[in-house]
Enzyme design. Sequence first.
Site, PDB file in Angstrom:
ATOM      1  N   ASP A 122       0.779  -1.407   0.331  1.00 57.99           N
ATOM      2  CA  ASP A 122      -0.239   0.016   0.644  1.00 57.99           C
ATOM      3  C   ASP A 122       0.982   1.754   0.107  1.00 57.99           C
ATOM      4  OD1 ASP A 122      -3.053  -1.009   0.042  1.00 57.99           O
ATOM      5  OD2 ASP A 122      -2.400  -1.093   1.318  1.00 57.99           O
ATOM      6  N   ASP A 180      -7.191  -4.222  -4.729  1.00 62.32           N
ATOM      7  CA  ASP A 180      -6.861  -2.655  -4.833  1.00 62.32           C
ATOM      8  C   ASP A 180      -5.165  -2.710  -4.825  1.00 62.32           C
ATOM      9  OD1 ASP A 180      -8.984  -4.321  -3.084  1.00 62.32           O
ATOM     10  OD2 ASP A 180      -8.289  -2.907  -1.425  1.00 62.32           O
ATOM     11  N   THR A 240     -13.444 -13.025  -2.107  1.00 62.65           N
ATOM     12  CA  THR A 240     -13.260 -11.920  -1.766  1.00 62.65           C
ATOM     13  C   THR A 240     -12.964 -12.088  -0.379  1.00 62.65           C
ATOM     14  OG1 THR A 240     -14.572 -10.280  -1.733  1.00 62.65           O
ATOM     15  CG2 THR A 240     -15.743 -12.465  -0.750  1.00 62.65           C
ATOM     16  N   ARG A 252     -16.443  -1.379  -3.439  1.00 64.36           N
ATOM     17  CA  ARG A 252     -14.965  -0.644  -3.374  1.00 64.36           C
ATOM     18  C   ARG A 252     -14.142  -1.371  -4.166  1.00 64.36           C
ATOM     19  NH1 ARG A 252     -15.047   0.349   1.177  1.00 64.36           N
ATOM     20  NH2 ARG A 252     -12.959  -0.878   2.007  1.00 64.36           N
ATOM     21  N   TRP A 256     -11.462   0.232  -7.263  1.00 65.56           N
ATOM     22  CA  TRP A 256     -10.072   0.136  -7.413  1.00 65.56           C
ATOM     23  C   TRP A 256      -9.675  -0.024  -8.899  1.00 65.56           C
ATOM     24  CZ3 TRP A 256      -9.536   3.499  -3.996  1.00 65.56           C
ATOM     25  CH2 TRP A 256      -9.812   3.177  -2.492  1.00 65.56           C
TER      26      TRP A 256
END
Length: 399
Positions: A122, A180, A240, A252, A256
Amino acid sequence: MRKISLLAAGLLSMMSWGSNAGMAQKVKKDKALLQQIDKNLSNGVAQYRVLKQNTPAGRFPKTWHSNKQSAETSTSEWWCSGFYPGTLLYLYKATGDTASYNEALLRLQSLEKEQYNTTTHDLGFMMFCSFGNANYVQPREKYKQILINSAKSLASRFNPVTGCIKSWDSKPGDFLVIIDNMMNLELLFWATHVTGDSSFYQIAVTHANTTMKNHFRHDYSSYHVVNYNAETGAVKEKKTAQGNADSSAWARGQAWGLYGYTVMYRETHDRKYLDQANHIASFILNHPNMPADKIPYWDFNAPGIPYALRDASAASVMASAFLELSKYVPAKTGSGYVHTAETMLRGLSSSHYQATGGANGGYMIQHCVGHMPNKTEIDVPLTYADYYFVEAMLRYKAL
């Protein structure tokens, strides 16, 4: 290491503010919405003064628990740590509020050490949304080096066998990648532009290609998690973590993907990424469970629709992505994307989703869903909702 020439575009095109490259189009903006956006930005400055009071020194906002009237904060290692200083920098750029700028600089000091963090994927969220924006507002050699080091740390998680950057560390043999991660590739493109080292570029492209191959279904919805065999690169399972079910479309996650492949086209001009972004957009916009106000349910297949919770954070990300994507497509399609973003921004600007008067712990946006299956961050403000809400408003003003 092989070098490539730097692109002529300035740093702005590498930032999350978005590039002006693409199909130049005249856009008739909604004057009432523009006036509302100016009010929203002023409100954001006021709200973030309250958020500052609720965030101890050396900590970063995470969420606000209205039932307890208490703030939840994090250390710099949390994946959301870059959004607070990033939003402050956006607000400073939009309004000239020096207090927002000074607060951002103060929080950056606590975040700086994460440039060497190789335990997370991240770093784009953490470092590019913060130091990247700081470097745009006031370029400094120190910021540039922090971002380069951050890109190196992110690149260290790439596995050429799987063709991906590892998202979550897990048991030996597993190699977990989440959708993400598409959002963190922008940092790698920036690093290639600045250093001339094409290895960052190649990692980003390889990861995006592998994700495009394995993360998406025939209707262009995406799984949240793909587990690869770390030794062979074979796909072991698709599932998931934060969505309703392995077969569902977590809202979301779709946001992304939309945002990530729009960035991929901006940075490579490869048509396949534009096609992918358009396909994802079509899935989102044509889904029968997409509400009229375009603020999606937390999962497109959530149980209890139309009474299921909405996720304003997903709408914020989508609005920003649609505005950038609108610049790369024919006029008719682009105007449709802008109209969608306008609808989202109007909804997010309403009293239901946008807090005022110091409410909501100082966050701007309320009614987000973080991790429904884990029963955490449900119907609360989330710091990245604010970040992409402000980004979307700035992108709309810049059209």
